[in-house]
Design a protein around this motif. Sequence first.
Motif, mmCIF file in Angstrom:
data_model
loop_
_atom_site.group_PDB
_atom_site.id
_atom_site.type_symbol
_atom_site.label_atom_id
_atom_site.label_comp_id
_atom_site.label_asym_id
_atom_site.label_seq_id
_atom_site.Cartn_x
_atom_site.Cartn_y
_atom_site.Cartn_z
ATOM 1 N N GLN A 146 0.818 -1.217 0.000
ATOM 2 C CA GLN A 146 0.000 0.000 0.000
ATOM 3 C C GLN A 146 0.851 1.266 0.000
ATOM 4 N N TYR A 189 0.951 3.951 -3.014
ATOM 5 C CA TYR A 189 0.370 5.280 -2.829
ATOM 6 C C TYR A 189 1.416 6.372 -2.725
ATOM 7 N N PRO A 221 1.173 8.527 -6.382
ATOM 8 C CA PRO A 221 0.303 9.702 -6.517
ATOM 9 C C PRO A 221 0.646 10.825 -5.550
ATOM 10 N N THR A 222 1.082 10.478 -4.323
ATOM 11 C CA THR A 222 1.460 11.544 -3.378
ATOM 12 C C THR A 222 2.594 12.373 -3.949
ATOM 13 N N SER A 225 -4.638 9.950 -1.212
ATOM 14 C CA SER A 225 -3.411 9.177 -0.949
ATOM 15 C C SER A 225 -2.915 9.410 0.470
ATOM 16 N N GLU A 264 -1.701 6.646 2.902
ATOM 17 C CA GLU A 264 -0.342 6.662 3.446
ATOM 18 C C GLU A 264 -0.350 6.551 4.963
ATOM 19 N N CYS A 300 -5.528 2.850 -6.803
ATOM 20 C CA CYS A 300 -4.239 3.518 -6.928
ATOM 21 C C CYS A 300 -3.712 3.456 -8.352
ATOM 22 N N LEU A 306 -5.852 6.709 -9.703
ATOM 23 C CA LEU A 306 -5.146 7.854 -9.129
ATOM 24 C C LEU A 306 -3.860 8.187 -9.873
#
Lengths: 185, 344
Positions: B155, B159, B162-163, B216, B220, B322, B326
């Motif tokens: 995860q 993620y 995108p962050t 995200s 996170e 994700c 995203l």
Amino acid sequence: MPGKPANDKPTYDEANRLMELSAILFYAFTVLTVGSAAYMVFSKNIVHAAFALIFSLSGVAALYVLLYADFVAATQILVYVGGILILILFGIMLTTLDFTENLKTVTVNMLPASLLSGAVAVLLLYVFFAAEWTTIVPADRDGTMYDLGMMLMNEYLLPFQIAGVLLLVAIIGALLMSTRHKNEP
Amino acid sequence: MLEFLENIIPSSPVALVVFALFPMVIIIVYALFAIWLERKVAGFIQDRLGPMRTGGFHGWAQTIADMLKLIQKEDIIPKDASSFLFKLAPFMIFTASYAAFAVIPFSSGYIGSNINIGVFYLLAITSFLTISIIMASWASNNKWSLVGGMRTAAQMVSYEVPTIVTVLSVLIVAGSMNLMTITEMQTGNDIMGFLPNWFIFQNPFLIVAFAIFAISMLAESHRVPFDLPESESELVAGYQTEYSGMRWGMFMLAEYADMLLLSLLGATLFFGGWNSPFGTFMSGPIWGFGWFMLKGMLLVFVMMWIRWTLPRYRVDQLMHICWSILIPLSFVNFVLVALWEMIF
């Protein structure tokens, strides 16, 4: 120091104390780097070895910080911690704690490895003693980010792009290898 | 602030330590408050009152009492656990989130380290969070812990993309990685005559970027609806299963610190950091600190609100969101933000 006027240049005493502080930090991080590297080499458990490698590489990142190479230090952490995460995942997939008795790393090729590392050690020692070490503390401690970006985008654009293409090829290759079974009937 | 401390404290190393401990005070006070708030929010959303008795007024001392209880509990380490890593993991996870606070500009007068690679350092140092969770999960020698840890790794690694891309879209508007400079660029009220110069108002595509960042951010910090690493209906408590007492408390503290960190990062990048929404009215180092914490706490409150509203996603849905939605969206949005900046 009470009553010290603000914004004056650091006095000789203060500068000395700062140098002492960075010397202490330097030796602490050196011990961390070398100690975990040694543990990694001698450990028989691959997951423990991978965790030791993280501490070793983080210690190197801290040494970069002490050399005023802030961008390199952050990159070191970002790249290696992510990479080692994958290494640990492979380690966990290959072995779990219950089965470590069966799956331990073994020592092979003792003689060639010793010769090679001995040769590298001699080379490094030669460089260490032959080089003329100068200590330059940069007056401008603003970091290397701006200059690095300018150089990558102007002077060294082609190598930068080629490195990018190389990574893209590696990603595509990894995808191809991991999905081959689905395409073949 | 460091100069002020050096003037009132005779020894400069001690002043430096006090200076560095300032975020710690904020984190601990915030964590005590946020855990109480979370219970109250949960209570009100579920039409009950939450803790009411400890301390008198609306159970304000409940978290303090819980913490005192946690400190007294027996420190249990499973016999077959990997002892050193098991003990190390809770401290490492808190160290990682605490280290990230070094580059957060709490007010115009306080930032731990005003370095030019601020955001980049923050993204790099928070990757230790994942490592610590994997360490805890592997060292526990427990199948639920291990599954929770593997899920966390998948995860967080997913993620992160995108962050980072949404953070990059703010950085191309700002042209700097220093969070203090980024905040200073958002000072003033010039947009349409009254709106503050916050980045979210400066570029319409940054609104989309903020939406992606918020989603995200939830993943996170593994909050519901993305709390697969510790989903209690499947995995008992995920990577925390074998932990008890204050070691578990450290995980809790780190989790809440992580929430605050990401909320404060969002507030800095999109909502003007310590800038007052009324221009020069009610601005200054102390007011700025108040505004900044208010913005951060609002985002934390939204995360709590979502937690008690939405159900949990499945693992495959999480990955689908994700990688198929995203990440493409954030890349397209990144190009659009850059085009808008080029044209206007």
